[in-house]
Design a protein around this motif. Structure first.
Motif, PDB file in Angstrom:
ATOM      1  N   CYS A 198       0.868  -1.172   0.000  1.00 14.57           N
ATOM      2  CA  CYS A 198       0.000   0.000   0.000  1.00 14.57           C
ATOM      3  C   CYS A 198       0.906   1.223   0.000  1.00 14.57           C
ATOM      4  O   CYS A 198       1.538   1.541   1.011  1.00 14.57           O
ATOM      5  N   THR A 200       1.315   5.071  -0.083  1.00 10.45           N
ATOM      6  CA  THR A 200       0.544   6.266   0.239  1.00 10.45           C
ATOM      7  C   THR A 200       1.264   7.508  -0.265  1.00 10.45           C
ATOM      8  O   THR A 200       2.487   7.510  -0.461  1.00 10.45           O
ATOM      9  N   GLU A 210      -3.325  10.255   0.053  1.00 13.46           N
ATOM     10  CA  GLU A 210      -3.857   9.387  -0.996  1.00 13.46           C
ATOM     11  C   GLU A 210      -3.391   7.945  -0.831  1.00 13.46           C
ATOM     12  O   GLU A 210      -2.230   7.692  -0.503  1.00 13.46           O
ATOM     13  N   ILE A 211      -4.324   7.016  -1.038  1.00 13.45           N
ATOM     14  CA  ILE A 211      -3.946   5.619  -1.243  1.00 13.45           C
ATOM     15  C   ILE A 211      -3.533   5.550  -2.704  1.00 13.45           C
ATOM     16  O   ILE A 211      -4.360   5.456  -3.604  1.00 13.45           O
ATOM     17  N   THR A 230      -5.127  -1.561   2.937  1.00 14.55           N
ATOM     18  CA  THR A 230      -5.745  -0.250   2.769  1.00 14.55           C
ATOM     19  C   THR A 230      -5.994   0.403   4.120  1.00 14.55           C
ATOM     20  O   THR A 230      -5.731   1.605   4.312  1.00 14.55           O
ATOM     21  N   GLY A 233      -2.804   1.626   5.508  1.00 13.88           N
ATOM     22  CA  GLY A 233      -2.425   2.851   4.832  1.00 13.88           C
ATOM     23  C   GLY A 233      -3.219   4.058   5.304  1.00 13.88           C
ATOM     24  O   GLY A 233      -2.666   5.154   5.498  1.00 13.88           O
ATOM     25  N   LEU A 237      -1.620   7.337   7.033  1.00 10.48           N
ATOM     26  CA  LEU A 237      -1.826   8.688   6.513  1.00 10.48           C
ATOM     27  C   LEU A 237      -2.273   9.637   7.623  1.00 10.48           C
ATOM     28  O   LEU A 237      -1.830  10.792   7.683  1.00 10.48           O
ATOM     29  N   ALA A 246      -8.754  11.281   3.168  1.00 13.96           N
ATOM     30  CA  ALA A 246      -8.108  10.298   2.306  1.00 13.96           C
ATOM     31  C   ALA A 246      -8.813  10.283   0.954  1.00 13.96           C
ATOM     32  O   ALA A 246     -10.033  10.454   0.862  1.00 13.96           O
TER      33      ALA A 246
END
Length: 278
Positions: A198, A200, A210-211, A230, A233, A237, A246
């Motif tokens: 993942c 980021t 952002e993913i 996810t 991640g 973040l 996100a």
């Protein structure tokens, strides 16, 4: 009005200003930053010599992708026809998220073949990750993980027009971007094997994270690894990178991914459409 090929030496500062911040996709912005391969683009020039709009071209394995910056007005068809003639007989796909440009393209008879949703949700996600005990999440190791990650990514995105078939140059170009931080490039390992990641991306000057790319090896699909990556991640973040919102991008036709992201609290905030130019 005159439509002509881009002349990099004289036009580049003007078209960079026309592109502005957020008006072009990341791929096109990187092209502009590295002066490539925009020699295949076209500009719309007024009688005064001022550039009113330009159409940016980028070559993919099976087609050319295009985006427009500026306002071509009633010369939109001429701008598109000039670009299409430069790449013929290869297919040309013109991307836009602008409602007015979408309506203009539809009025010219062009149709869409893909839709890419930008989806967003507030952070923190609430739901905690539940990573299997056999899986370890570690940060990407610069100088060690590149080859293995590329092999993983190309398996995960086999056949994908943008994310698949990456080479080392594609990866290194993104690692050279000012936003890159290896600590936010999260790798899943199991039994000494890289099984997912993942990646980021923190958007400078905003509260957005952002993913960027999330993928798992096809051999471990169905185990929920992508969901857990996810979530890892999203928490990274928020907790490590300070993001409050996100976002991610997903093909509208990718039903499993759309279902997953909705379950994780995402909703569509913008749609980018690809128009087939023939």
């Amino acid at each position: 009005m005159t439509v002509r090929p881009i002349e990099i030496a004289t036009d580049l500062p003007v078209i960079r200003a026309l592109a502005g911040v957020g008006k072009l996709s990341e791929r096109k912005v990187m092209d502009l930053a590295r002066n490539r391969p925009i020699g295949d683009g076209v500009v719309l020039e007024a009688e005064t010599g001022a550039i009113r709009a330009y159409l940016h071209l980028h070559e993919h394995a099976s087609h050319w992708a295009a985006e427009i910056a500026g306002d071509p007005g009633d010369q939109l068809a001429a701008l598109i026809e000039a670009a299409a003639s430069r790449v013929a007989p290869d297919p040309l796909h013109l991307w836009t998220s602008d409602d007015a440009l979408t309506a203009a393209l539809e009025s010219l008879g062009y149709h869409t073949d893909r839709e890419l949703h930008q989806m967003r949700r507030a952070l923190p996600p609430g739901r905690l990750p539940d990573v299997p005990s056999t899986v370890t999440i570690k940060a990407f190791r610069i100088g060690l993980d590149e080859t293995m990650w590329l092999a993983l990514n190309n398996r995960a995105f086999a056949g994908h027009p943008e994310n698949g078939n990456w080479c080392l140059g594609d990866l290194m170009e993104r690692m050279d971007q000012p936003w890159f931080d290896a600590k936010g490039f999260l790798i899943a390992w199991e039994g000494g094997r890289m099984i997912g990641s993942c990646w980021t991306k923190r958007h400078p000057g905003t509260d957005h994270g952002e993913i960027y790319v999330v993928g798992v090896d096809p051999t471990v699909r169905g185990r929920g690894i992508g969901t857990q990556l996810t979530l890892v991640g999203l928490w990274d973040l928020h907790e490590q990178q300070g993001a409050e919102t996100a976002l991610l991008y997903v093909d509208a036709s990718n039903d499993p991914a759309m279902t997953l992201y909705r379950e994780l609290g995402f909703s569509a905030s913008m749609t980018n459409r690809s128009f087939v130019i023939s």
